[in-house]
Design a protein around this motif. Structure first.
Motif, PDB file in Angstrom:
ATOM      1  N   ALA A   1     118.296  29.429  80.797  1.00  0.00           N
ATOM      2  CA  ALA A   1     117.577  30.184  81.924  1.00  0.00           C
ATOM      3  C   ALA A   1     116.352  30.505  81.719  1.00  0.00           C
ATOM      4  CB  ALA A   1     118.365  31.407  82.360  1.00  0.00           C
ATOM      5  N   MET A   2     115.983  30.933  80.391  1.00  0.00           N
ATOM      6  CA  MET A   2     114.409  31.162  80.342  1.00  0.00           C
ATOM      7  C   MET A   2     113.754  30.134  80.245  1.00  0.00           C
ATOM      8  SD  MET A   2     114.885  33.830  76.730  1.00  0.00           S
ATOM      9  CE  MET A   2     115.941  35.154  76.921  1.00  0.00           C
ATOM     10  N   ALA A   3     114.111  29.044  79.688  1.00  0.00           N
ATOM     11  CA  ALA A   3     113.302  27.740  79.674  1.00  0.00           C
ATOM     12  C   ALA A   3     113.168  27.414  81.362  1.00  0.00           C
ATOM     13  CB  ALA A   3     114.062  26.665  78.991  1.00  0.00           C
ATOM     14  N   MET A   4     114.114  27.249  82.104  1.00  0.00           N
ATOM     15  CA  MET A   4     114.267  26.754  83.461  1.00  0.00           C
ATOM     16  C   MET A   4     113.399  27.805  84.256  1.00  0.00           C
ATOM     17  SD  MET A   4     115.816  23.992  83.376  1.00  0.00           S
ATOM     18  CE  MET A   4     115.634  23.509  85.053  1.00  0.00           C
ATOM     19  N   VAL A   5     113.081  28.895  84.058  1.00  0.00           N
ATOM     20  CA  VAL A   5     112.395  29.825  84.727  1.00  0.00           C
ATOM     21  C   VAL A   5     110.853  29.175  84.799  1.00  0.00           C
ATOM     22  CG1 VAL A   5     110.973  31.859  84.933  1.00  0.00           C
ATOM     23  CG2 VAL A   5     113.268  31.928  84.529  1.00  0.00           C
ATOM     24  N   LEU A   6     110.338  28.584  83.683  1.00  0.00           N
ATOM     25  CA  LEU A   6     109.122  27.988  83.433  1.00  0.00           C
ATOM     26  C   LEU A   6     109.121  26.593  84.110  1.00  0.00           C
ATOM     27  CD1 LEU A   6     108.281  29.232  79.950  1.00  0.00           C
ATOM     28  CD2 LEU A   6     107.767  30.407  81.879  1.00  0.00           C
ATOM     29  N   ILE A   7     110.113  25.732  83.656  1.00  0.00           N
ATOM     30  CA  ILE A   7     110.041  24.675  84.295  1.00  0.00           C
ATOM     31  C   ILE A   7     110.267  24.406  85.670  1.00  0.00           C
ATOM     32  CG2 ILE A   7     111.568  22.598  84.202  1.00  0.00           C
ATOM     33  CD1 ILE A   7     110.006  23.064  81.781  1.00  0.00           C
TER      34      ILE A   7
ATOM     35  N   ALA B   1     105.246  30.318  75.696  1.00  0.00           N
ATOM     36  CA  ALA B   1     106.716  30.667  76.396  1.00  0.00           C
ATOM     37  C   ALA B   1     107.487  31.313  75.296  1.00  0.00           C
ATOM     38  CB  ALA B   1     107.054  29.596  77.018  1.00  0.00           C
ATOM     39  N   ALA B   2     107.638  30.629  74.216  1.00  0.00           N
ATOM     40  CA  ALA B   2     108.785  31.108  73.190  1.00  0.00           C
ATOM     41  C   ALA B   2     108.389  32.626  72.706  1.00  0.00           C
ATOM     42  CB  ALA B   2     108.848  30.321  72.096  1.00  0.00           C
ATOM     43  N   GLU B   3     106.849  32.839  72.554  1.00  0.00           N
ATOM     44  CA  GLU B   3     106.361  34.185  72.206  1.00  0.00           C
ATOM     45  C   GLU B   3     106.698  35.003  73.408  1.00  0.00           C
ATOM     46  OE1 GLU B   3     101.970  35.961  70.690  1.00  0.00           O
ATOM     47  OE2 GLU B   3     102.310  33.558  70.936  1.00  0.00           O
ATOM     48  N   PHE B   4     106.398  34.701  74.456  1.00  0.00           N
ATOM     49  CA  PHE B   4     106.538  35.777  75.544  1.00  0.00           C
ATOM     50  C   PHE B   4     107.945  36.256  75.680  1.00  0.00           C
ATOM     51  CE2 PHE B   4     107.712  36.252  80.037  1.00  0.00           C
ATOM     52  CZ  PHE B   4     106.773  37.286  80.541  1.00  0.00           C
ATOM     53  N   PHE B   5     108.912  35.334  75.384  1.00  0.00           N
ATOM     54  CA  PHE B   5     110.396  35.810  75.758  1.00  0.00           C
ATOM     55  C   PHE B   5     110.777  36.444  74.315  1.00  0.00           C
ATOM     56  CE2 PHE B   5     110.419  32.805  79.286  1.00  0.00           C
ATOM     57  CZ  PHE B   5     110.900  33.750  80.364  1.00  0.00           C
ATOM     58  N   GLY B   6     110.235  36.312  73.333  1.00  0.00           N
ATOM     59  CA  GLY B   6     110.406  36.568  71.832  1.00  0.00           C
ATOM     60  C   GLY B   6     111.743  35.770  71.411  1.00  0.00           C
ATOM     61  N   GLU B   7     111.683  34.372  71.750  1.00  0.00           N
ATOM     62  CA  GLU B   7     112.964  33.645  71.347  1.00  0.00           C
ATOM     63  C   GLU B   7     112.084  32.382  70.526  1.00  0.00           C
ATOM     64  OE1 GLU B   7     116.048  33.985  71.249  1.00  0.00           O
ATOM     65  OE2 GLU B   7     116.375  35.602  72.535  1.00  0.00           O
ATOM     66  N   PRO B   8     112.088  32.227  69.529  1.00  0.00           N
ATOM     67  CA  PRO B   8     111.538  30.929  68.569  1.00  0.00           C
ATOM     68  C   PRO B   8     112.036  29.797  69.198  1.00  0.00           C
ATOM     69  CG  PRO B   8     111.748  32.760  66.881  1.00  0.00           C
ATOM     70  CD  PRO B   8     112.511  33.233  68.402  1.00  0.00           C
TER      71      PRO B   8
ATOM     72  N   LEU C   1     112.404  19.579  78.033  1.00  0.00           N
ATOM     73  CA  LEU C   1     112.793  20.012  79.516  1.00  0.00           C
ATOM     74  C   LEU C   1     111.662  19.555  80.276  1.00  0.00           C
ATOM     75  CD1 LEU C   1     115.050  23.060  79.660  1.00  0.00           C
ATOM     76  CD2 LEU C   1     115.894  20.669  80.273  1.00  0.00           C
ATOM     77  N   SER C   2     110.445  19.538  79.794  1.00  0.00           N
ATOM     78  CA  SER C   2     109.163  19.120  80.472  1.00  0.00           C
ATOM     79  C   SER C   2     109.347  17.803  80.877  1.00  0.00           C
ATOM     80  CB  SER C   2     107.734  19.652  79.669  1.00  0.00           C
ATOM     81  OG  SER C   2     107.989  18.759  78.540  1.00  0.00           O
ATOM     82  N   LEU C   3     110.061  16.791  80.141  1.00  0.00           N
ATOM     83  CA  LEU C   3     110.182  15.513  80.572  1.00  0.00           C
ATOM     84  C   LEU C   3     111.017  15.356  81.950  1.00  0.00           C
ATOM     85  CD1 LEU C   3     111.563  14.161  77.137  1.00  0.00           C
ATOM     86  CD2 LEU C   3     109.248  13.888  78.140  1.00  0.00           C
ATOM     87  N   LEU C   4     111.489  16.382  82.542  1.00  0.00           N
ATOM     88  CA  LEU C   4     111.981  16.393  83.688  1.00  0.00           C
ATOM     89  C   LEU C   4     110.972  16.297  84.913  1.00  0.00           C
ATOM     90  CD1 LEU C   4     114.671  19.409  83.579  1.00  0.00           C
ATOM     91  CD2 LEU C   4     115.185  17.003  83.503  1.00  0.00           C
ATOM     92  N   PHE C   5     109.775  16.585  84.600  1.00  0.00           N
ATOM     93  CA  PHE C   5     108.838  16.424  85.644  1.00  0.00           C
ATOM     94  C   PHE C   5     108.394  14.819  85.754  1.00  0.00           C
ATOM     95  CE2 PHE C   5     106.593  20.275  83.108  1.00  0.00           C
ATOM     96  CZ  PHE C   5     107.486  21.246  84.177  1.00  0.00           C
ATOM     97  N   VAL C   6     108.287  14.212  84.766  1.00  0.00           N
ATOM     98  CA  VAL C   6     107.777  12.613  84.969  1.00  0.00           C
ATOM     99  C   VAL C   6     109.403  11.963  85.410  1.00  0.00           C
ATOM    100  CG1 VAL C   6     107.406  10.582  83.716  1.00  0.00           C
ATOM    101  CG2 VAL C   6     105.990  12.610  83.214  1.00  0.00           C
ATOM    102  N   LEU C   7     110.384  12.283  84.829  1.00  0.00           N
ATOM    103  CA  LEU C   7     111.644  11.939  85.013  1.00  0.00           C
ATOM    104  C   LEU C   7     112.066  12.119  86.639  1.00  0.00           C
ATOM    105  CD1 LEU C   7     113.632  12.516  81.969  1.00  0.00           C
ATOM    106  CD2 LEU C   7     112.677  10.087  82.641  1.00  0.00           C
ATOM    107  N   GLY C   8     111.620  13.340  86.987  1.00  0.00           N
ATOM    108  CA  GLY C   8     111.974  13.475  88.380  1.00  0.00           C
ATOM    109  C   GLY C   8     111.233  12.927  89.506  1.00  0.00           C
TER     110      GLY C   8
ATOM    111  N   GLY D   1     112.256  34.950  89.854  1.00  0.00           N
ATOM    112  CA  GLY D   1     111.814  36.281  89.347  1.00  0.00           C
ATOM    113  C   GLY D   1     112.758  37.083  88.510  1.00  0.00           C
ATOM    114  N   ASP D   2     114.118  36.991  89.017  1.00  0.00           N
ATOM    115  CA  ASP D   2     115.198  37.959  88.293  1.00  0.00           C
ATOM    116  C   ASP D   2     115.341  37.339  86.952  1.00  0.00           C
ATOM    117  OD1 ASP D   2     116.061  35.477  89.565  1.00  0.00           O
ATOM    118  OD2 ASP D   2     117.590  36.292  90.399  1.00  0.00           O
ATOM    119  N   ASP D   3     115.372  36.106  86.791  1.00  0.00           N
ATOM    120  CA  ASP D   3     115.447  35.314  85.411  1.00  0.00           C
ATOM    121  C   ASP D   3     114.392  35.759  84.596  1.00  0.00           C
ATOM    122  OD1 ASP D   3     118.022  34.446  86.331  1.00  0.00           O
ATOM    123  OD2 ASP D   3     117.241  32.247  86.573  1.00  0.00           O
ATOM    124  N   LEU D   4     113.241  35.750  85.227  1.00  0.00           N
ATOM    125  CA  LEU D   4     112.071  35.848  84.344  1.00  0.00           C
ATOM    126  C   LEU D   4     111.882  37.329  84.003  1.00  0.00           C
ATOM    127  CD1 LEU D   4     109.091  34.773  83.184  1.00  0.00           C
ATOM    128  CD2 LEU D   4     108.388  35.708  85.641  1.00  0.00           C
ATOM    129  N   LEU D   5     112.253  38.241  84.723  1.00  0.00           N
ATOM    130  CA  LEU D   5     112.202  39.848  84.267  1.00  0.00           C
ATOM    131  C   LEU D   5     113.348  40.068  83.467  1.00  0.00           C
ATOM    132  CD1 LEU D   5     110.772  41.131  87.523  1.00  0.00           C
ATOM    133  CD2 LEU D   5     109.438  40.733  85.375  1.00  0.00           C
TER     134      LEU D   5
END
Length: 490
Positions: free
Chosen positions: A45-51, A102-109, A118-125, A227-231
């Motif tokens: 969910a953290m990753a998909m907020v940004l993606i 992004a990993a530093e922002f959420f504190g999850e290495p 997951l950023s490959l989804l942009f091109v694939l999509g 916004g809920d997932d991000l916060l």
């Protein structure tokens, strides 16, 4: 074939695909949630907020622009293809480089690699946007139905296999990548369109302007939705985010599938008759009545059986999701009416109105989410989000209604019978639950309550002769007769 016949046929195939894929996805969701931890879903969910923020940008709203425009030229379609492909490639490169931050922002290495893949989804999509829009415009929903079901099944097999063998969150990452890839491969197989070696920004200017407003709305809407997932991800634990996110996704799954099944067909149909205001209004109200007939009992029933649903299907480790599901089911009742209004804006070519309202509505929802996070629990976030959805329902329905001379009360009258029937059904299921001995296994209680609820709702709809019930029966008969005639002809 008339527009009505093509629309009914399209809705039938699209609905069949959605129900099949929904059944597969729900089964996969339950299986994967039993195999994986809330923390794994929290990381995703953290990753998909940004993606998700960038995903709202990748297509630039141009698929809808191609469907809405009656006769896009080959130069325009080729320009759109190369434009979105170039833009999405840049997004992929950007997010690959930004993943460590992004990993530093959420504190999850561990988030770095997840975001990069997951950023490959942009091109694939984006590679399937133009051919899919062509299939939708041609109302080839039988082909799209097979594409959607097959892609869900293939990605599910991969994800389940990986989860069984201990891949954790990476099984969820692979599920998304495989689903998008397989979907686009199949879409290109069914489509006869191929891009030309031509690019003209001037030729596609009209489409880009239309898509730009739609993209603006998607961005601000995404801000409110994510916004809920991000916060929660920033200020609470990954496990809390996983529980909230899965509760939200389970609640939204049937709503999204039913609405999307109709949207893929109805948007091209409404665009074709956009100048006939009275006809657009009549079709929209009939459609919203049919959608609410299907979704209202799902959500009201889930409010009642949420406890046995979670314990029977997901296990005790997800018990904290029970109050979240109940609260968010109320929000889903509102969104059943609110989400389809985008069809009006888009079919009428007024995505500028859509964008402006999106700024106001999304700001309201985001403010409610911030308040919920400040109060300190995922239950408070869900409650504040739900209250905000209820408060903005009137303008959400009224503003697009101005475009087709439709009032707020027109919508309420269209769905009030379905609401009363669903509420009565939920009351009966709740009374049944009180009479069942507490020692019975959860899965038996769930099966009994769901079975009785379905039978009770059908009985109410039949006895009260609800309009949506009769209309859906009529559509079913038309499709059955059409299938019989086609078989007899062969």
């Amino acid at each position: 074939m008339s527009l009505k016949s093509r629309t009914i046929s399209g809705v039938s195939w699209s609905a069949l695909a959605r129900y099949l894929s929904q059944g597969i996805q729900l089964g996969l969701a339950v299986l994967l949630m039993r195999l994986l931890s809330p923390e794994a879903y929290g990381l995703l969910a953290m990753a998909m907020v940004l993606i998700g923020f960038a995903d709202a940008l990748k297509g630039m709203g141009l698929k809808s622009a191609l469907v809405q425009k009656h006769d896009p030229t080959p130069r325009q379609t080729s320009t759109v293809f190369w434009f979105v492909l170039l833009f999405s490639t840049c997004l992929t490169a950007l997010f690959v480089g930004a993943a460590p931050y992004a990993a530093e922002f959420f504190g999850e290495p561990n988030l770095t690699g997840i975001v990069q893949w997951l950023s490959l989804l942009f091109v694939l999509g984006t590679v399937g946007i133009v051919p899919r829009s062509g299939l939708e415009k041609e109302m080839r929903f039988y082909a799209l139905a097979k594409v959607d079901v097959a892609s869900v099944a293939m990605s599910g097999i991969v994800a389940t296999t990986m989860a069984f063998t201990g891949w954790g969150v990476w099984s969820l990452v692979a599920q998304r990548l495989v689903q998008v890839t397989s979907k686009n491969v199949l879409v290109w197989g069914y489509s006869t369109w191929r891009p030309g070696a031509q690019f003209s920004f001037t030729a596609a200017k009209e489409l880009i302007q239309y898509g730009g407003n739609l993209t603006g709305f998607n961005m601000v809407n995404r801000l409110a939705r994510a916004g809920d997932d991000l916060l929660i991800g920033k200020f609470m634990a990954a496990g809390s985010l996983g529980i909230y996110n899965r509760a939200y996704r389970l609640m939204m799954l049937p709503i999204k599938k039913v609405i999307r099944a109709v949207s893929d067909v109805l948007f091209p149909a409404l665009s074709a008759i956009k100048d006939d205001e009275e006809r657009v209004r009549r079709i929209f109200l009939r459609t919203i009545r049919a959608i609410s007939f299907l979704t209202f009992p799902m959500m009201m029933g889930l409010i009642v059986v949420a406890d046995v649903f979670v314990l029977a299907l997901l296990g005790s480790k997800w018990e904290s999701a029970i109050p979240i599901i109940r609260i968010l089911c109320v929000a889903s009742l509102v969104q059943t009416l609110a989400n389809p209004t985008g069809w009006i804006y888009r079919s009428q070519g007024r995505t500028n109105w859509m964008f402006r309202w999106g700024l106001v509505g999304s700001t309201t929802l985001l403010g409610a989410i911030i308040l919920g996070v400040y109060l300190g629990s995922i239950e408070s976030v869900a409650l504040c989000y739900t209250v905000a959805n209820v408060l903005i329902l009137y303008p959400v329905l009224t503003i697009p209604g101005w475009l087709i001379d439709m009032s707020f009360m027109d919508v309420m009258r269209a769905v009030c019978g379905n609401f009363a029937a669903a509420l009565t059904m939920a009351g009966g299921v709740y009374a049944l639950g009180l009479s069942i001995p507490a020692v019975w296994p959860s899965w038996i209680v769930l099966a009994l309550q769901v079975g009785v609820g379905m039978g009770l709702y059908w009985g109410i709809a039949h006895v009260c002769n609800l309009s949506a019930y009769g209309e859906l029966l009529e559509i079913g008969k038309e499709r059955w007769n059409a299938l019989r005639k086609s078989r007899a002809a062969t």
